[in-house]
Design a protein around this motif. Structure first.
Motif, PDB file in Angstrom:
ATOM      1  N   UNK A  90      47.641  27.904  32.321  1.00 28.70           N
ATOM      2  CA  UNK A  90      47.785  29.310  31.178  1.00 28.70           C
ATOM      3  C   UNK A  90      46.725  30.134  31.278  1.00 28.70           C
ATOM      4  N   UNK A  91      46.660  31.191  31.910  1.00 28.79           N
ATOM      5  CA  UNK A  91      45.643  31.691  31.912  1.00 28.79           C
ATOM      6  C   UNK A  91      45.534  33.285  32.047  1.00 28.79           C
ATOM      7  N   UNK A  92      44.642  34.829  32.359  1.00 29.77           N
ATOM      8  CA  UNK A  92      44.879  35.792  33.059  1.00 29.77           C
ATOM      9  C   UNK A  92      43.757  35.276  34.141  1.00 29.77           C
ATOM     10  N   UNK A  93      44.295  35.451  35.143  1.00 28.88           N
ATOM     11  CA  UNK A  93      44.029  35.096  36.729  1.00 28.88           C
ATOM     12  C   UNK A  93      43.472  36.045  37.463  1.00 28.88           C
ATOM     13  N   UNK A  94      41.965  36.374  37.864  1.00 29.14           N
ATOM     14  CA  UNK A  94      41.268  37.239  38.295  1.00 29.14           C
ATOM     15  C   UNK A  94      41.173  37.419  39.883  1.00 29.14           C
ATOM     16  N   UNK A  95      41.533  38.233  40.210  1.00 29.55           N
ATOM     17  CA  UNK A  95      40.839  38.461  41.698  1.00 29.55           C
ATOM     18  C   UNK A  95      38.899  38.990  41.843  1.00 29.55           C
ATOM     19  N   UNK A  96      38.668  38.150  42.883  1.00 30.32           N
ATOM     20  CA  UNK A  96      37.199  38.886  42.213  1.00 30.32           C
ATOM     21  C   UNK A  96      36.819  38.522  44.209  1.00 30.32           C
ATOM     22  N   UNK A  97      36.095  39.319  44.395  1.00 28.13           N
ATOM     23  CA  UNK A  97      35.585  39.401  45.700  1.00 28.13           C
ATOM     24  C   UNK A  97      34.508  40.423  45.821  1.00 28.13           C
ATOM     25  N   UNK A  98      33.327  39.416  46.726  1.00 31.65           N
ATOM     26  CA  UNK A  98      31.536  39.541  46.833  1.00 31.65           C
ATOM     27  C   UNK A  98      31.375  39.915  48.224  1.00 31.65           C
ATOM     28  N   UNK A  99      30.922  41.218  48.366  1.00 35.38           N
ATOM     29  CA  UNK A  99      29.287  41.426  49.256  1.00 35.38           C
ATOM     30  C   UNK A  99      28.043  41.045  49.145  1.00 35.38           C
ATOM     31  N   UNK A 100      27.481  41.707  49.972  1.00 33.41           N
ATOM     32  CA  UNK A 100      26.374  41.285  50.301  1.00 33.41           C
ATOM     33  C   UNK A 100      25.789  41.635  48.753  1.00 33.41           C
ATOM     34  N   UNK A 101      25.815  42.532  48.194  1.00 35.41           N
ATOM     35  CA  UNK A 101      24.955  42.672  46.852  1.00 35.41           C
ATOM     36  C   UNK A 101      25.939  42.577  45.244  1.00 35.41           C
ATOM     37  N   UNK A 102      27.495  42.947  45.689  1.00 36.69           N
ATOM     38  CA  UNK A 102      28.240  43.223  44.442  1.00 36.69           C
ATOM     39  C   UNK A 102      29.284  42.009  44.572  1.00 36.69           C
ATOM     40  N   UNK A 103      29.542  41.529  42.462  1.00 37.82           N
ATOM     41  CA  UNK A 103      30.999  41.612  42.623  1.00 37.82           C
ATOM     42  C   UNK A 103      32.012  42.237  42.289  1.00 37.82           C
ATOM     43  N   UNK A 104      33.390  42.107  42.634  1.00 39.32           N
ATOM     44  CA  UNK A 104      34.652  43.298  42.223  1.00 39.32           C
ATOM     45  C   UNK A 104      35.397  42.487  41.493  1.00 39.32           C
ATOM     46  N   UNK A 105      35.898  42.940  40.048  1.00 39.73           N
ATOM     47  CA  UNK A 105      36.974  42.352  40.486  1.00 39.73           C
ATOM     48  C   UNK A 105      38.221  43.302  39.691  1.00 39.73           C
ATOM     49  N   UNK A 106      39.199  42.344  39.640  1.00 35.92           N
ATOM     50  CA  UNK A 106      40.891  43.677  39.267  1.00 35.92           C
ATOM     51  C   UNK A 106      41.176  43.159  38.140  1.00 35.92           C
ATOM     52  N   UNK A 107      42.065  43.794  37.831  1.00 31.03           N
ATOM     53  CA  UNK A 107      42.342  43.761  35.997  1.00 31.03           C
ATOM     54  C   UNK A 107      43.109  42.233  35.482  1.00 31.03           C
ATOM     55  N   UNK A 108      43.072  41.650  36.204  1.00 34.20           N
ATOM     56  CA  UNK A 108      43.801  40.549  35.075  1.00 34.20           C
ATOM     57  C   UNK A 108      45.441  40.567  35.367  1.00 34.20           C
ATOM     58  N   UNK A 109      46.252  38.966  35.114  1.00 32.73           N
ATOM     59  CA  UNK A 109      47.407  39.243  35.710  1.00 32.73           C
ATOM     60  C   UNK A 109      47.414  37.777  34.866  1.00 32.73           C
ATOM     61  N   UNK A 110      48.366  37.994  34.187  1.00 34.37           N
ATOM     62  CA  UNK A 110      48.706  37.366  33.142  1.00 34.37           C
ATOM     63  C   UNK A 110      49.959  36.288  33.922  1.00 34.37           C
ATOM     64  N   UNK A 111      49.412  34.957  33.526  1.00 36.44           N
ATOM     65  CA  UNK A 111      50.173  33.941  34.513  1.00 36.44           C
ATOM     66  C   UNK A 111      50.209  32.834  32.407  1.00 36.44           C
ATOM     67  N   UNK A 112      51.044  32.371  32.506  1.00 38.00           N
ATOM     68  CA  UNK A 112      51.935  31.571  31.441  1.00 38.00           C
ATOM     69  C   UNK A 112      53.068  30.526  32.215  1.00 38.00           C
ATOM     70  N   UNK A 113      53.027  29.285  31.594  1.00 39.08           N
ATOM     71  CA  UNK A 113      53.121  28.077  31.992  1.00 39.08           C
ATOM     72  C   UNK A 113      54.044  26.948  30.337  1.00 39.08           C
ATOM     73  N   UNK A 114      55.618  27.179  30.873  1.00 35.87           N
ATOM     74  CA  UNK A 114      56.410  26.712  29.735  1.00 35.87           C
ATOM     75  C   UNK A 114      55.381  25.667  29.412  1.00 35.87           C
ATOM     76  N   UNK A 115      56.243  24.580  28.672  1.00 34.21           N
ATOM     77  CA  UNK A 115      55.899  22.645  28.512  1.00 34.21           C
ATOM     78  C   UNK A 115      57.488  22.910  28.360  1.00 34.21           C
TER      79      UNK A 115
END
Length: 115
Positions: A90-115
């Motif tokens: 369970x967490x907010x999952x973020x997409x990441x992309x890397x080029x030669x000089x920068x890190x880029x991030x998405x806005x995040x998407x919540x994943x919740x796993x119930x027991x």
């Protein structure tokens, strides 16, 4: 510039599956690697999986054998197939992309796993 949009999060029971998608737009030809990170409440953001331009992949130990990262170059999209989910995923999952000089991030998407 690269713009990332995630989708596919949600609520699932332990043992279930989800597939996250991350669509990249903009200067996608500059991207060297894309990955997924996650951040649980009160914890630091951590790398989950990465796929590089040569298609090599790496996973954090706790998800090996359960998660799979893949990409569709024609769609500029990266996926994270998550199986056998556990409450500790369970967490907010973020997409990441890397080029030669920068890190880029998405806005995040919540994943919740119930027991």
């Amino acid at each position: 510039q690269v713009h990332l949009v995630e989708s596919g999060g949600g609520l699932v029971q332990a043992g279930g599956s989800l597939r996250l998608s991350c669509a990249a737009s903009g200067n996608t030809f500059t991207i060297n690697a894309m990955g997924w990170y996650r951040q649980a409440p009160g914890k630091q953001r951590e790398l989950v999986a990465v796929i590089r331009s040569g298609a090599s992949t790496n996973y954090r130990d706790s998800v090996k054998g359960r998660f799979a990262i893949s990409r569709d170059n024609a769609k500029n999209t990266v996926y994270l197939q998550m199986n056998s989910l556990k409450p500790e995923d369970t967490a907010v999952y973020y997409c990441n992309a890397v080029d030669s000089s920068k890190n880029y991030w998405g806005q995040g998407t919540q994943v919740t796993v119930s027991s």
